[in-house]
Motif scaffolding. Structure first.
Motif, PDB file in Angstrom:
ATOM      1  N   ALA A 172       0.838  -1.194   0.000  1.00  0.00           N
ATOM      2  CA  ALA A 172       0.000   0.000   0.000  1.00  0.00           C
ATOM      3  C   ALA A 172       0.873   1.244   0.000  1.00  0.00           C
ATOM      4  O   ALA A 172       2.009   1.230   0.495  1.00  0.00           O
ATOM      5  CB  ALA A 172      -0.916  -0.008   1.214  1.00  0.00           C
ATOM      6  N   TRP A 196      -4.228   0.822  -2.364  1.00  0.00           N
ATOM      7  CA  TRP A 196      -3.700  -0.507  -2.587  1.00  0.00           C
ATOM      8  C   TRP A 196      -2.827  -0.457  -3.849  1.00  0.00           C
ATOM      9  O   TRP A 196      -2.923   0.502  -4.632  1.00  0.00           O
ATOM     10  CB  TRP A 196      -4.837  -1.500  -2.770  1.00  0.00           C
ATOM     11  N   LEU A 244      -7.679  -8.755  -0.254  1.00  0.00           N
ATOM     12  CA  LEU A 244      -7.211  -7.381  -0.074  1.00  0.00           C
ATOM     13  C   LEU A 244      -7.908  -6.689   1.087  1.00  0.00           C
ATOM     14  O   LEU A 244      -7.325  -5.828   1.755  1.00  0.00           O
ATOM     15  CB  LEU A 244      -7.433  -6.588  -1.358  1.00  0.00           C
TER      16      LEU A 244
END
Length: 281
Positions: free
Chosen positions: A106, A133, A190
């Motif tokens: 990130a 992300w 995620l």
């Protein structure tokens, strides 16, 4: 264990080529659209927002090319549409650290703001911290990021939350994917959530805190969910249908110019590349 600093869907970003024309088009669908905003110079973008209860929709356009908006410019080279989904974070710096500790590359946080014209006159500033992300982490072609609102009172303005079409929230985002199960599994990883199968085989990923879900499905399943409706203008892969909750379906039908018993659906050709479905909520 769910991410501590990612709370749920905050807003969706519809990338458009002509901001003012897009705002006029969404107003014609019965949405109250905010005054136009201009982001900090390093962002190079401007926006209009459509505010609901806890979430919202953002019409976003490029004003000046910058490194930050390069991915959106690449997207717009191909089409307009729902390009990104944002999640609420209570602490952008902690959110980045949390993802990095789990091996996800990130980036951020990035601080920026935009002036806000207040309904009663005067001006305030909306300020944000965001993190992203990795750019290559795009399940079903959908980019994701997180947004920390530092001045919520200057974004969720009551006068902007009332719409002629009676929409009050985002229920779900339906994302076309060539391999829905794989895309859903990637998104779930995620977000540190669990994907589940809907009865029709679509794969659902909750975003948390009672906010909208992300649903991954193929074109056949999407067509079956919206029978008789035009799918023209939708991508082969990517966010396709925004399902919105309305407190008054009759008001929605009137705002859209539809008969009261007609399906409450707007094709992507009328809404900058994203189809709209309205359901009671």
């Amino acid at each position: 264990m769910a991410l501590r600093h990612v709370i749920g869907l905050d807003h969706v970003v519809v990338a458009v080529r002509d901001l003012d024309a897009a705002a006029a088009g969404w107003q014609a669908l019965g949405f109250t659209v905010s005054p136009r905003g201009t982001h900090s110079a390093h962002m190079g973008s401007g926006n209009y927002t459509i505010m609901f209860g806890e979430d919202y929709l953002e019409l976003l356009g490029v004003l000046v090319p910058t490194p930050h908006n390069a991915p959106m410019r690449a997207f717009l080279d191909g089409r307009e549409g729902l390009e990104r989904a944002a999640f609420t974070t209570d602490d952008a710096a902690a959110g980045v650290a949390e993802l990095q500790a789990r091996g996800i590359a990130a980036t951020g946080p990035i601080a920026f703001g935009r002036p806000v014209t207040l309904p009663g006159g005067g001006e305030a500033e909306a300020r944000f911290n965001v993190f992203q992300w990795p750019l290559d982490a795009r399940p079903g072609g959908l980019r994701i990021f997180a947004c920390e609102h530092l001045t919520r009172e200057n974004v969720w303005i009551p006068a902007l939350q009332s719409h002629a079409n009676a929409v009050s929230r985002i229920l779900r985002v339906e994302v076309l994917a060539t391999a829905p199960a794989g895309a859903a599994a990637s998104m779930a990883q995620l977000l540190d959530r669990r994907a589940t199968a809907d009865p029709d085989g679509a794969q659902r990923v909750p975003t948390g805190s009672g906010r909208a879900d992300l649903v991954f499905l193929d074109r056949t399943t999407l067509a079956a969910r919206h029978p008789g409706q035009s799918l023209a203008g939708l991508p082969e892969e990517g966010a396709a249908v925004l399902v919105l909750g309305t407190a008054d379906p009759a008001a929605t039908a009137a705002a859209l110019g539809l008969m009261p018993d007609a399906p409450l659906f707007v094709p992507a050709t009328r809404a900058n590349g994203v189809a709209l479905r309205f359901l009671p909520a």
